[in-house]
Design a protein around this motif. Structure first.
Motif, PDB file in Angstrom:
ATOM      1  N   ALA A 193       1.509   5.122  14.170  1.00 13.16           N
ATOM      2  CA  ALA A 193       0.203   4.480  13.995  1.00 13.16           C
ATOM      3  C   ALA A 193      -0.320   4.813  12.602  1.00 13.16           C
ATOM      4  CB  ALA A 193      -0.778   4.952  15.059  1.00 13.16           C
ATOM      5  N   GLY A 194      -1.393   4.122  12.226  1.00 13.75           N
ATOM      6  CA  GLY A 194      -2.034   4.424  10.951  1.00 13.75           C
ATOM      7  C   GLY A 194      -1.250   3.951   9.752  1.00 13.75           C
ATOM      8  N   LEU A 195      -0.381   2.959   9.927  1.00 16.66           N
ATOM      9  CA  LEU A 195       0.290   2.374   8.777  1.00 16.66           C
ATOM     10  C   LEU A 195      -0.760   1.792   7.833  1.00 16.66           C
ATOM     11  CD1 LEU A 195       3.418   2.232   8.406  1.00 16.66           C
ATOM     12  CD2 LEU A 195       3.241  -0.204   8.861  1.00 16.66           C
ATOM     13  N   HIS A 196      -1.794   1.231   8.426  1.00 18.15           N
ATOM     14  CA  HIS A 196      -3.021   0.887   7.706  1.00 18.15           C
ATOM     15  C   HIS A 196      -4.031   2.000   8.013  1.00 18.15           C
ATOM     16  CE1 HIS A 196      -1.485  -3.456   8.073  1.00 18.15           C
ATOM     17  NE2 HIS A 196      -1.315  -3.055   6.823  1.00 18.15           N
ATOM     18  N   GLY A 197      -4.511   2.642   6.977  1.00 13.44           N
ATOM     19  CA  GLY A 197      -5.279   3.869   7.160  1.00 13.44           C
ATOM     20  C   GLY A 197      -6.585   3.730   7.919  1.00 13.44           C
ATOM     21  N   ASP A 198      -7.122   2.513   7.986  1.00 15.62           N
ATOM     22  CA  ASP A 198      -8.409   2.330   8.677  1.00 15.62           C
ATOM     23  C   ASP A 198      -8.245   1.877  10.124  1.00 15.62           C
ATOM     24  OD1 ASP A 198      -7.455  -0.197   8.130  1.00 15.62           O
ATOM     25  OD2 ASP A 198      -9.332  -0.965   7.288  1.00 15.62           O
ATOM     26  N   GLU A 199      -7.010   1.728  10.588  1.00 17.98           N
ATOM     27  CA  GLU A 199      -6.774   1.282  11.966  1.00 17.98           C
ATOM     28  C   GLU A 199      -6.591   2.504  12.859  1.00 17.98           C
ATOM     29  OE1 GLU A 199      -3.631  -1.621  11.847  1.00 17.98           O
ATOM     30  OE2 GLU A 199      -4.762  -2.927  10.487  1.00 17.98           O
ATOM     31  N   ILE A 200      -7.714   3.157  13.142  1.00 19.06           N
ATOM     32  CA  ILE A 200      -7.666   4.478  13.772  1.00 19.06           C
ATOM     33  C   ILE A 200      -7.503   4.438  15.283  1.00 19.06           C
ATOM     34  CG2 ILE A 200      -8.965   5.539  11.894  1.00 19.06           C
ATOM     35  CD1 ILE A 200     -11.447   5.461  13.643  1.00 19.06           C
ATOM     36  N   ARG A 228       3.675  -4.002   3.477  1.00 21.61           N
ATOM     37  CA  ARG A 228       4.222  -5.143   2.746  1.00 21.61           C
ATOM     38  C   ARG A 228       5.215  -4.715   1.673  1.00 21.61           C
ATOM     39  NH1 ARG A 228       2.078  -6.793   6.498  1.00 21.61           N
ATOM     40  NH2 ARG A 228       0.595  -8.517   6.757  1.00 21.61           N
ATOM     41  N   VAL A 229       5.599  -3.442   1.654  1.00 20.04           N
ATOM     42  CA  VAL A 229       6.467  -2.963   0.572  1.00 20.04           C
ATOM     43  C   VAL A 229       7.818  -2.435   1.062  1.00 20.04           C
ATOM     44  CG1 VAL A 229       4.518  -2.421  -0.921  1.00 20.04           C
ATOM     45  CG2 VAL A 229       5.441  -0.637   0.569  1.00 20.04           C
ATOM     46  N   PHE A 230       8.089  -2.531   2.357  1.00 22.55           N
ATOM     47  CA  PHE A 230       9.378  -2.070   2.863  1.00 22.55           C
ATOM     48  C   PHE A 230      10.497  -3.000   2.382  1.00 22.55           C
ATOM     49  CE2 PHE A 230       6.508   0.060   5.754  1.00 22.55           C
ATOM     50  CZ  PHE A 230       7.129   1.281   5.978  1.00 22.55           C
ATOM     51  N   SER A 243       5.519   2.323  -2.147  1.00 18.05           N
ATOM     52  CA  SER A 243       6.933   1.981  -2.077  1.00 18.05           C
ATOM     53  C   SER A 243       7.795   3.220  -1.859  1.00 18.05           C
ATOM     54  CB  SER A 243       7.362   1.265  -3.357  1.00 18.05           C
ATOM     55  OG  SER A 243       8.698   0.849  -3.289  1.00 18.05           O
ATOM     56  N   ARG A 244       7.452   4.311  -2.507  1.00 20.54           N
ATOM     57  CA  ARG A 244       8.204   5.553  -2.335  1.00 20.54           C
ATOM     58  C   ARG A 244       8.067   6.066  -0.907  1.00 20.54           C
ATOM     59  NH1 ARG A 244       7.911   9.084  -7.926  1.00 20.54           N
ATOM     60  NH2 ARG A 244       8.000   7.311  -9.355  1.00 20.54           N
ATOM     61  N   PHE A 245       6.870   5.945  -0.373  1.00 18.91           N
ATOM     62  CA  PHE A 245       6.655   6.426   0.995  1.00 18.91           C
ATOM     63  C   PHE A 245       7.448   5.581   1.984  1.00 18.91           C
ATOM     64  CE2 PHE A 245       4.536   7.286   4.968  1.00 18.91           C
ATOM     65  CZ  PHE A 245       4.316   8.651   4.886  1.00 18.91           C
ATOM     66  N   ALA A 246       7.444   4.265   1.779  1.00 21.58           N
ATOM     67  CA  ALA A 246       8.221   3.375   2.637  1.00 21.58           C
ATOM     68  C   ALA A 246       9.709   3.741   2.578  1.00 21.58           C
ATOM     69  CB  ALA A 246       8.012   1.920   2.215  1.00 21.58           C
ATOM     70  N   TYR A 247      10.186   4.020   1.393  1.00 25.68           N
ATOM     71  CA  TYR A 247      11.590   4.393   1.201  1.00 25.68           C
ATOM     72  C   TYR A 247      11.941   5.636   2.021  1.00 25.68           C
ATOM     73  CZ  TYR A 247      15.672   6.416  -1.134  1.00 25.68           C
ATOM     74  OH  TYR A 247      16.895   6.986  -1.397  1.00 25.68           O
ATOM     75  N   HIS A 248      11.122   6.684   1.927  1.00 25.80           N
ATOM     76  CA  HIS A 248      11.408   7.931   2.642  1.00 25.80           C
ATOM     77  C   HIS A 248      11.277   7.766   4.151  1.00 25.80           C
ATOM     78  CE1 HIS A 248      12.048  10.629  -0.746  1.00 25.80           C
ATOM     79  NE2 HIS A 248      11.034  10.058  -1.365  1.00 25.80           N
ATOM     80  N   ARG A 293       7.986  -3.569  10.623  1.00 32.60           N
ATOM     81  CA  ARG A 293       8.682  -4.201  11.748  1.00 32.60           C
ATOM     82  C   ARG A 293       9.920  -4.953  11.263  1.00 32.60           C
ATOM     83  NH1 ARG A 293       7.046  -9.098  15.648  1.00 32.60           N
ATOM     84  NH2 ARG A 293       5.639  -9.670  13.952  1.00 32.60           N
ATOM     85  N   ASN A 294       9.782  -5.676  10.181  1.00 37.15           N
ATOM     86  CA  ASN A 294      10.911  -6.432   9.639  1.00 37.15           C
ATOM     87  C   ASN A 294      12.032  -5.496   9.192  1.00 37.15           C
ATOM     88  OD1 ASN A 294      12.086  -8.989   8.712  1.00 37.15           O
ATOM     89  ND2 ASN A 294      11.785  -8.162   6.657  1.00 37.15           N
TER      90      ASN A 294
END
Length: 320
Positions: A54-61, A109-111, A121-126, A186-187
């Protein structure tokens, strides 16, 4: 897979162990460390590996609250297999109560990301390198943005029988067929063979107990189906089968003004029914908003002020 050691960020978790691993990709500009907890619980018995994020979008708590309750209620301690929980993926946005990363990018949107790219992008990569290779199933919890309240729903891609079966098991009130978005988590997971359900419920910067319970109960039903549910827990049967929505349409405001919503997300409306009023602040006009067709309200705008063209309702068109 569960009988083997799992190594995340250099830390090994053996069968039967539980461990919290802190992911540190970057620091705040104050040099303060930011730790993103990855909570891993493993059974000694072989079984699937499931991720609740959860929290991929920081305000969706509200999604964060669902995963938090999965942890605090010991639902994440599996009978078999492994459960990985990440209650807050975008810790930067969570701190700032914002959707995006500090670099202004939407993490979803950066995966698949890049090791030497932007911060998001770096976070998505890790995330894809360290977590996703271990998992077989995932539920990613989201909420509506911009004051729009989502009825509790699962979103899956069309023409995927395995995901439909999992959605039947999770049994949220609604299931929407929606194509994967390029650059989304998800993609990226789908391309790596992970069976992911995307849960939407509630709205940003808001906690709703009904939405939370829908998410928690769905997670329990899923774990029960996989033979993983903690034997001390019970998976409650949903009140009714999920309603599959094949097509849906947005209703947009024809006027700017004060928005007075009369319908809650999840309700059924009939064509021509008055579902809201838009008024000016000075008592000059009051416009009725009528349902353009019959269907379920799957998203409802809770904003007190709207502008012409704003999305105010999302209504089902064709049920499956």
């Amino acid at each position: 897979m569960s009988q083997k050691d799992i190594t995340i960020l250099g830390e090994t978790i053996k069968p039967g162990e539980g461990k919290t691993i802190n992911m540190e990709i970057a620091r705040l500009h104050t040099m303060t460390k930011l730790k993103i907890p990855i909570i891993v619980e493993r059974s000694k018995i072989d079984g699937p590996v499931v991720l609740f994020s959860a929290g991929l979008h920081g305000d969706e708590i509200n999604g964060t609250e669902i995963v938090r309750q999965i942890i605090t209620r010991n639902i994440n301690k599996p009978k078999t297999g492994t459960i990985i929980c990440m209650p807050v993926v975008n810790i930067f946005g969570f701190i700032n109560k914002s959707r995006e990363f500090p670099d202004g990018r939407d993490l979803n949107r950066v995966f698949p990301g890049s090791k030497m790219g932007s911060l998001a992008s770096r976070f998505a990569y890790h995330l894809l390198k360290e977590i996703v290779p271990h998992i077989e199933y995932a539920v990613d919890f989201h909420a509506g943005g911009a004051s729009r309240f989502n009825a509790p729903q699962i979103r899956i891609v069309p023409n995927n029988p395995e995901l439909k079966d999992l959605s039947d098991v999770f049994n949220a009130p609604f299931t929407l067929y929606s194509k994967n978005i390029a650059g989304s988590f998800r993609n990226a997971c789908g391309k790596l063979g992970v069976k992911m359900l995307l849960f939407e419920g509630g709205k940003s910067l808001d906690l709703n107990s009904e939405i939370t319970e829908e998410g928690v109960q769905g997670a329990k039903r899923l774990l029960n189906e996989l033979g993983m549910l903690n034997p001390k827990k019970t998976a409650h049967i949903a009140a009714a089968p999920t309603k599959y929505i094949l097509t849906s349409a947005w209703v947009r405001a024809r006027n700017s003004g004060l928005f007075q919503n009369q319908i809650k997300a999840g309700q059924y409306v009939t064509k021509g029914e008055v579902i809201a009023h838009i008024t000016d602040p000075f008592g000059k006009f009051e416009k009725k908003v009528r349902a353009p067709h019959s269907g379920y309200i799957i998203n409802s705008n809770d904003a007190p002020i709207v502008y012409q063209g704003d999305a105010i309702f999302h209504i089902s068109v064709k049920l499956g």
